[in-house]
Design a protein around this motif. Structure first.
Motif, PDB file in Angstrom:
ATOM      1  N   TYR A 134      67.528  14.967  28.408  1.00  0.00           N
ATOM      2  CA  TYR A 134      67.538  14.756  26.970  1.00  0.00           C
ATOM      3  C   TYR A 134      67.532  13.261  26.736  1.00  0.00           C
ATOM      4  CZ  TYR A 134      69.015  15.484  22.109  1.00  0.00           C
ATOM      5  OH  TYR A 134      69.080  15.528  20.751  1.00  0.00           O
ATOM      6  N   GLY A 161      64.481  15.218  22.686  1.00  0.00           N
ATOM      7  CA  GLY A 161      65.405  14.151  22.350  1.00  0.00           C
ATOM      8  C   GLY A 161      65.500  13.907  20.873  1.00  0.00           C
ATOM      9  N   LEU A 207      75.316  11.808  21.356  1.00  0.00           N
ATOM     10  CA  LEU A 207      75.908  11.917  22.696  1.00  0.00           C
ATOM     11  C   LEU A 207      76.797  13.152  22.794  1.00  0.00           C
ATOM     12  CD1 LEU A 207      76.873   8.233  23.570  1.00  0.00           C
ATOM     13  CD2 LEU A 207      75.388   9.735  24.906  1.00  0.00           C
ATOM     14  N   ALA A 255      74.751  16.331  22.909  1.00  0.00           N
ATOM     15  CA  ALA A 255      74.090  16.501  24.206  1.00  0.00           C
ATOM     16  C   ALA A 255      75.094  16.936  25.276  1.00  0.00           C
ATOM     17  CB  ALA A 255      73.396  15.205  24.616  1.00  0.00           C
ATOM     18  N   ILE A 277      71.961  20.648  29.514  1.00  0.00           N
ATOM     19  CA  ILE A 277      71.535  19.254  29.718  1.00  0.00           C
ATOM     20  C   ILE A 277      72.278  18.666  30.913  1.00  0.00           C
ATOM     21  CG2 ILE A 277      71.490  16.934  28.734  1.00  0.00           C
ATOM     22  CD1 ILE A 277      71.098  18.259  25.990  1.00  0.00           C
ATOM     23  N   ILE A 331      71.279  12.697  30.501  1.00  0.00           N
ATOM     24  CA  ILE A 331      71.027  12.083  29.198  1.00  0.00           C
ATOM     25  C   ILE A 331      70.414  10.715  29.459  1.00  0.00           C
ATOM     26  CG2 ILE A 331      72.043  11.135  27.101  1.00  0.00           C
ATOM     27  CD1 ILE A 331      74.313  13.173  27.407  1.00  0.00           C
ATOM     28  N   ILE A 384      69.320   7.293  27.686  1.00  0.00           N
ATOM     29  CA  ILE A 384      69.618   6.565  26.456  1.00  0.00           C
ATOM     30  C   ILE A 384      69.052   5.160  26.580  1.00  0.00           C
ATOM     31  CG2 ILE A 384      71.928   5.967  27.289  1.00  0.00           C
ATOM     32  CD1 ILE A 384      72.859   6.073  24.320  1.00  0.00           C
ATOM     33  N   MET A 407      74.562  10.074  32.644  1.00  0.00           N
ATOM     34  CA  MET A 407      74.017   9.233  31.576  1.00  0.00           C
ATOM     35  C   MET A 407      73.298   8.046  32.192  1.00  0.00           C
ATOM     36  SD  MET A 407      76.997   9.232  28.740  1.00  0.00           S
ATOM     37  CE  MET A 407      78.240  10.481  28.942  1.00  0.00           C
TER      38      MET A 407
END
Length: 102
Positions: free
Chosen positions: A4, A23, A36, A39, A45, A48, A50, A74
């Motif tokens: 995502y 996304g 956040l 997700a 998921i 992530i 970002i 992340m």
């Protein structure tokens, strides 16, 4: 398991959609934190992505979430404008992590 993306610009989000990654585009601190949390709450998921600009905007929250949750992973990614990192940051990271010069 899926990825995502949380992006600050439509171009990055569109490129990721073409690769099959869903996304959202956000711009403000509160929007980013909410994205956040949404997700993280989605059990499907696993990763992530970002953008670096947003990661800097919510760095304290991201650090707290990383310490609290094992999943998802992340990962900060550069956006269409490039990265704020030095040109050799990835090779330097690999060299420091495993001692291999590439």
């Amino acid at each position: 398991m899926k990825m995502y993306v949380i992006s600050d610009n439509i171009d990055t989000q569109t490129g990721m959609r073409l690769a099959g990654v869903e996304g959202v585009v956000v711009h403000e601190h509160d929007e980013t934190v909410e994205a956040l949390h949404r997700a993280i709450a989605d059990g499907d998921i696993a990763i992530i992505l970002i953008t670096e600009k947003l990661a800097k905007l919510v760095s304290r929250e991201m650090d707290a979430l990383k310490l609290t949750y094992e999943r998802p992973l992340m990962v900060e990614i550069p956006d269409r404008h490039g990265t704020g990192r030095t040109p050799d940051s990835i090779t330097k990271y690999v060299r420091e992590a495993i001692g291999l010069k590439i």
